[in-house]
Design a protein around this motif. Sequence first.
Motif, PDB file in Angstrom:
ATOM      1  N   ARG A   3       0.855  -1.182   0.000  1.00  0.00           N
ATOM      2  CA  ARG A   3       0.000   0.000   0.000  1.00  0.00           C
ATOM      3  C   ARG A   3       0.899   1.243   0.000  1.00  0.00           C
ATOM      4  O   ARG A   3       1.567   1.532   0.991  1.00  0.00           O
ATOM      5  CB  ARG A   3      -0.934   0.025   1.213  1.00  0.00           C
ATOM      6  N   VAL A  32       1.295   5.401  -0.598  1.00  0.00           N
ATOM      7  CA  VAL A  32       0.586   6.672  -0.558  1.00  0.00           C
ATOM      8  C   VAL A  32       1.487   7.761  -1.122  1.00  0.00           C
ATOM      9  O   VAL A  32       2.657   7.874  -0.734  1.00  0.00           O
ATOM     10  CB  VAL A  32       0.157   7.053   0.882  1.00  0.00           C
ATOM     11  N   GLU A  64      -3.002   0.579  -7.890  1.00  0.00           N
ATOM     12  CA  GLU A  64      -3.612   1.885  -7.640  1.00  0.00           C
ATOM     13  C   GLU A  64      -3.048   2.475  -6.342  1.00  0.00           C
ATOM     14  O   GLU A  64      -3.028   1.805  -5.307  1.00  0.00           O
ATOM     15  CB  GLU A  64      -5.131   1.748  -7.520  1.00  0.00           C
ATOM     16  N   SER A  72      -2.864   5.666  -3.366  1.00  0.00           N
ATOM     17  CA  SER A  72      -3.657   6.691  -2.697  1.00  0.00           C
ATOM     18  C   SER A  72      -2.903   8.018  -2.750  1.00  0.00           C
ATOM     19  O   SER A  72      -1.674   8.043  -2.853  1.00  0.00           O
ATOM     20  CB  SER A  72      -3.924   6.312  -1.239  1.00  0.00           C
ATOM     21  N   TYR A 118      -2.453  11.760  -0.717  1.00  0.00           N
ATOM     22  CA  TYR A 118      -2.717  12.551   0.488  1.00  0.00           C
ATOM     23  C   TYR A 118      -2.125  13.947   0.272  1.00  0.00           C
ATOM     24  O   TYR A 118      -0.946  14.081  -0.063  1.00  0.00           O
ATOM     25  CB  TYR A 118      -2.081  11.916   1.720  1.00  0.00           C
ATOM     26  N   ARG A 168      -6.408  14.993  -7.638  1.00  0.00           N
ATOM     27  CA  ARG A 168      -7.463  14.064  -8.067  1.00  0.00           C
ATOM     28  C   ARG A 168      -7.882  14.342  -9.503  1.00  0.00           C
ATOM     29  O   ARG A 168      -8.088  13.416 -10.305  1.00  0.00           O
ATOM     30  CB  ARG A 168      -8.667  14.175  -7.134  1.00  0.00           C
TER      31      ARG A 168
END
Length: 594
Positions: A94, A96, A122, A124, A126, A319
């Motif tokens: 995972r 980020v 994929e 994430s 922040y 985003r």
Amino acid sequence: MADGSAHLGYLGVTRSLSGRLWRQRPADADLARRHQLEHGLSEPLARAIASRGVSDGQNFLNPTLKALFPDPSSFADMDRAAGILVDALEAKRRVVVFADYDVDGASSAALIVRWFRAMGLELSIYVPDRMTEGYGPSPAAFRRLKAEGAELVVTVDCGAAAHDALACAAGIGLPVVVIDHHLMRPGEVPGVAALVNPNRPDCTSGQGHLAAAGVAFVLLAALNREARKRGLGTEPDIRTWLDLAAMGAVCDVTRLTGFNRALAAQGLKVMSGWANPGLKALMEVAKASGPASVFHVGFLLGPRINAGGRIGRSDLGARLLSTDDPEEAAALAEELDALNASRKQVEAEVQEAAVRHIERESNQADAPCLVVADDGWHPGVIGIVAGRLRERYRKPVLVIGIDRAADVGKGSGRSQPGVNLGGAVQAAYEAGLLLSGGGHAMAAGLSVRPDTIPELRAFLCEQMAAEAEIAAAEDALEIDVLVTARGADRGLWTDFQRLAPFGPGNPEPAFAIADARIERPMALRGGHVRVTLTDGSGGKLKAVAWRAEDTEMGRRLLQEGGAVHVAGRLKPDDWQGREGVELEIEDIADPRVR
């Protein structure tokens, strides 16, 4: 075509209505002739290229990635970073991406997210909140990400100086890869999994002028090389994402020379296909069209992306640029467009109040440094306002918004060439006048107790007085070409577009018209002034001076008649298909004043 010795100034202008000397941009005559002969250029264009210090005309006129792409391994820690990230890809950890809240941060994040998505993982994103978290990583943010299951964090456009946060991450077992471009002091490399920054003291890449998005783009090349070495399948064609590298290069106002010029030039070509759903949606809400240009990036797309970080949700830009869903892109673009409209209103209110402070109260406009503060000024716009005031008063400006409840003022400053604002702010911090502060020669940020602001103002004025006096004496507008109203046509503009893209290191050409007469002056909404210029050539040239109505230049333009020297930049005028040009006025001078 200067009309006398250098001390008289170009066209004899030693003090324009903005207080500047005019001079012809200096160029080596032999180099200009070589460019003219080798590349079949007009004499003015060849001279302009030489005046920008360009010796390799071929790579300047046709900047390609093939000729200018640096070896990724020349960046300190680049190979290590690529190995760590491909390890994470293979293990499906995972990951980020921790991004700054401006365009460069959003573009850098989108580049990395898109590469991993193409490889089947994929990530994430922040982005810290400007109001509640401030700039860059914090121990609290890293602890939160660790608690939420993050196994690796990649910081982009931030992190190189976040020593406390990075120490916290190491202490809680959260590995961090830093991708940054901000200046670092000698001996300042923190202990992280990898730190890629062309401005770290031991980096030998010679690419210190790249934006973070440029560094991230080189990282993608390193990731492709590492993935190929491990036989992980067909790697993505990173050239399809050059538009994101160009966004960072232009919006972060980086020096557009060498490889960075190639990134911007080729990136604008890729952008013109509008394949990125987010950029396409932003163009639609901005009601714009056509091939991408520095204008589109710097004045239409960039401010909207930045609006999320300034006065809205900080992750909106990242985003938007990383999504492949047209519907999501459209919704995000609409939200950013609305935030940008609000940002403009807030900015205008703060700027008007700041001008009143400067011109009517104790902080007089003739001080070497302008420090202006008031309650409630939004931290998201004070940097923009400082830049506008710097343009208006042509000296360093620091704008501080005070939060009385927290008993703190947050300031952002912009400086004049030749005056080291960051150094003065650092000195103020070391003198105990600031809670925090830092920056570089042309920009700085700080936090200060409100009751210390008068002392800070006096300290900064004293620190910068000598530099400011020299800078004011040397403040000059550099002219590339003397033209007539008739000669300033579409053909001239098209010829000089071969110099594009423009930015630091390659300034947009400045044209001068001697003894022009002003006709049909008109004040427009927003404080702009529009006129028609005529001269002895018999031509007529449309011209506009932005935000000039309440300045000495604007007041003179609104007086019809009388000869003036005019300097500015040619822009296309395609209204109703006319394919003409207009002059964006930068400065004017009275021929009678020497």
